[in-house]
Motif scaffolding. Structure first.
Motif, PDB file in Angstrom:
ATOM      1  N   VAL A 179       0.432  -1.669   0.398  1.00 16.72           N
ATOM      2  CA  VAL A 179      -0.230  -0.091   0.026  1.00 16.72           C
ATOM      3  C   VAL A 179       0.721   1.168  -0.045  1.00 16.72           C
ATOM      4  N   VAL A 218     -10.757   4.296  -5.912  1.00 19.44           N
ATOM      5  CA  VAL A 218      -9.356   3.392  -4.753  1.00 19.44           C
ATOM      6  C   VAL A 218      -9.533   5.370  -3.248  1.00 19.44           C
ATOM      7  N   GLU A 225      -5.645   3.723   0.460  1.00 17.81           N
ATOM      8  CA  GLU A 225      -5.819   1.813  -0.152  1.00 17.81           C
ATOM      9  C   GLU A 225      -4.906   2.012  -1.347  1.00 17.81           C
ATOM     10  N   THR A 261      -2.738   0.901  -3.950  1.00 19.71           N
ATOM     11  CA  THR A 261      -0.992  -0.525  -3.952  1.00 19.71           C
ATOM     12  C   THR A 261      -0.455   0.461  -4.842  1.00 19.71           C
TER      13      THR A 261
END
Length: 119
Positions: A89, A98, A102, A104
């Protein structure tokens, strides 16, 4: 590359948004291994990286290897992002689709499309 893979597999090109003037950080596509299960792959436009999102079924390995070979032949110098890095993350990043904190590395380099095959 997409045409070559599409000639061998049931391929769904998900980069049509780019051709319509949309903005995405990668070329995404999906290959259907079964009627319900797909393997997706993404080639980043931001750097020399790609990812293959494996669904976890036995049929995936030879297809994933073939996809990797096609990507590396089409885009010399491109390398896969290992899952232990791609799933990290990135704090303080807010992306479309997103929430803050959160996203990635996979989502940052490939877009939220990366998550479309998540269970």
């Amino acid at each position: 590359m997409i045409d070559r893979l599409g000639a061998r597999y049931r391929l769904q090109n998900e980069s049509l948004n780019l051709f319509a003037g949309g903005i995405d950080p990668a070329y995404p596509a999906r290959i259907w291994l079964t009627d319900e299960t797909a393997l997706s792959f993404h080639v980043s436009l931001l750097g020399p990286y790609y990812g293959i999102h494996l669904p976890g079924i036995p049929e995936e390995e030879p297809v994933a290897l073939e996809i990797a070979q096609e990507i590396e032949a089409t885009y010399p110098g491109y390398q896969p992002i290992p899952p232990e890095l791609g799933n990290e993350v990135v704090p303080d990043v807010d992306m479309d689709g997103v929430s803050m904190g959160e996203a990635t590395i996979y989502v940052c380099l490939f877009s939220v499309v990366w998550t479309w095959v998540d269970p």
